[in-house]
Design a protein around this motif. Structure first.
Motif, PDB file in Angstrom:
ATOM      1  N   TRP A 177       0.958  -1.064  -0.051  1.00  8.98           N
ATOM      2  CA  TRP A 177       0.007   0.049   0.155  1.00  8.98           C
ATOM      3  C   TRP A 177       0.891   1.284  -0.093  1.00  8.98           C
ATOM      4  O   TRP A 177       1.770   1.029   0.924  1.00  8.98           O
ATOM      5  CB  TRP A 177      -0.854   0.158   1.333  1.00  8.98           C
ATOM      6  N   ASN A 179       0.694   5.605  -0.275  1.00  7.90           N
ATOM      7  CA  ASN A 179      -0.112   6.815  -0.505  1.00  7.90           C
ATOM      8  C   ASN A 179       0.874   7.975  -0.808  1.00  7.90           C
ATOM      9  O   ASN A 179       1.706   8.559   0.118  1.00  7.90           O
ATOM     10  CB  ASN A 179      -0.999   7.320   0.817  1.00  7.90           C
ATOM     11  N   THR A 181       0.426  11.016  -1.635  1.00 14.53           N
ATOM     12  CA  THR A 181       0.405  12.436  -1.072  1.00 14.53           C
ATOM     13  C   THR A 181       0.806  12.612   0.315  1.00 14.53           C
ATOM     14  O   THR A 181       1.481  13.646   0.771  1.00 14.53           O
ATOM     15  CB  THR A 181      -1.226  12.743  -1.123  1.00 14.53           C
ATOM     16  N   SER A 182       0.474  11.620   1.086  1.00 15.54           N
ATOM     17  CA  SER A 182       0.883  11.642   2.515  1.00 15.54           C
ATOM     18  C   SER A 182       2.301  10.833   2.612  1.00 15.54           C
ATOM     19  O   SER A 182       2.771  11.065   3.787  1.00 15.54           O
ATOM     20  CB  SER A 182      -0.181  11.059   3.548  1.00 15.54           C
TER      21      SER A 182
HETATM   22  C1  LIG Z   1      -3.863   9.797   1.174  1.00 13.99           C
HETATM   23  O1  LIG Z   1      -3.314  11.044   2.169  1.00 13.99           O
HETATM   24  C2  LIG Z   1      -3.747  12.303   1.858  1.00 13.99           C
HETATM   25  C3  LIG Z   1      -3.179  12.970   2.848  1.00 13.99           C
HETATM   26  O2  LIG Z   1      -3.014  12.610   4.198  1.00 13.99           O
HETATM   27  C4  LIG Z   1      -5.282  11.884   2.332  1.00 13.99           C
HETATM   28  O3  LIG Z   1      -6.193  13.180   2.017  1.00 13.99           O
HETATM   29  C5  LIG Z   1      -5.997  10.744   1.347  1.00 13.99           C
HETATM   30  O4  LIG Z   1      -7.281  10.471   1.688  1.00 13.99           O
HETATM   31  C6  LIG Z   1      -5.141   9.543   1.343  1.00 13.99           C
HETATM   32  N1  LIG Z   1      -5.656   8.714   0.292  1.00 13.99           N
HETATM   33  C7  LIG Z   1      -5.919   7.440   0.404  1.00 13.99           C
HETATM   34  C8  LIG Z   1      -6.413   6.661  -0.594  1.00 13.99           C
HETATM   35  O5  LIG Z   1      -6.088   6.889   1.845  1.00 13.99           O
END
Ligand SMILES: *[C@@H]1O[C@H](CO)[C@@H](O)[C@H](O)[C@H]1NC(C)=O
Ligand SMILES: *[C@@H]1O[C@H](CO)[C@@H](O)[C@H](O)[C@H]1NC(C)=O
Ligand SMILES: *[C@@H]1O[C@H](CO)[C@@H](O)[C@H](O)[C@H]1NC(C)=O
Length: 196
Positions: A177, A179, A181-182
């Motif tokens: 997994w 992410n 973005t984070s």
């Molecule tokens: C990924 O991280 C961002 C920032 O924390 C969050 O807004 C987003 O929902 C996350 N995406 C998933 C698929 O978990």
């Protein structure tokens, strides 16, 4: 004063150190353990863990400790070096926040650096530090090459402590997994070791 106090605490704590297993033992007990090695039977232990690599967000468990100007312009981030203290859990929960206590069995602590100029590849040097369950207090040491864009990355387990004394084996990493973005990832580790 503080120094005296910490010495006192140490002196009190010492007789309370664990006996009957191979954790936190003194040098004599370690020597005794080695003396009995000819009678010890080698065994195979398999572990299945998930490591939570949290670079971004409010509670990162990975920090950048070094990079050169070269790293910033390098397509393979060559030279970028990070220190991690990542949670290890028995389940793959896709969380960026600390895991429920019952699920955590230890930490993956160490350094990884981008060590390849050709292809993205990390030099990993870290310890699985077990804090819960039957391996609490024991460690396994990993030193390996991690081309993390590949599905499976095989890294040598080069040693261990506690119940894992003289361990050797293989840790296979598989990112389950991510992410972007984070800047979080969950990495599955299948570990198989020989030890006594
Ligand atoms: C990924 O991280 C961002 C920032 O924390 C969050 O807004 C987003 O929902 C996350 N995406 C998933 C698929 O978990
Ligand atoms: C690296 O970058 C910094 C900031 O831009 C600069 O001051 C420094 O001279 C650079 N170092 C090298 C070795 O290029
Ligand atoms: C793990 O071991 C330490 C040191 O012996 C002990 O203080 C701690 O309570 C143990 N943790 C668990 C969850 O058993």
């Amino acid at each position: 004063m503080a120094e005296k106090l910490s010495f006192l605490i140490l002196a009190i704590a010492m007789p309370m150190m664990a006996h009957g297993n191979s954790i936190g033992e003194g040098p004599e007990a370690v020597q005794e353990w080695f003396k009995n090695l000819p009678n010890a039977k080698e065994k195979v232990t398999k572990l299945h863990l998930y490591m939570h690599d949290v670079i971004g967000g409010k509670n990162p468990t990975v920090i950048t400790v070094a990079q050169s100007n070269y790293s910033l312009n390098s397509p393979t981030m060559f030279g970028l070096t990070r220190m991690m203290d990542n949670a290890l859990t028995v389940g793959p929960d896709h969380e960026t926040e600390p895991q429920p206590e019952s699920n955590v069995i230890g930490r993956a602590q160490g350094i990884y650096g981008a060590a390849s100029m050709e292809e993205i590849g990390l030099l990993m040097t870290f310890n699985f530090v077990f804090t819960h369950g039957e391996y609490n207090g024991s460690t396994l040491s990993v030193l390996g090459h991690n081309p993390f864009l590949h599905r499976y990355r095989e890294m040598p387990v080069v040693g261990g402590s506690g119940v894992f004394r003289l361990a050797r084996g293989i840790a296979t990493a598989n990112t389950v997994w991510v992410n972007i973005t984070s800047q979080c990832a969950v990495i599955e580790y299948n570990v198989i070791v020989l030890h006594y």
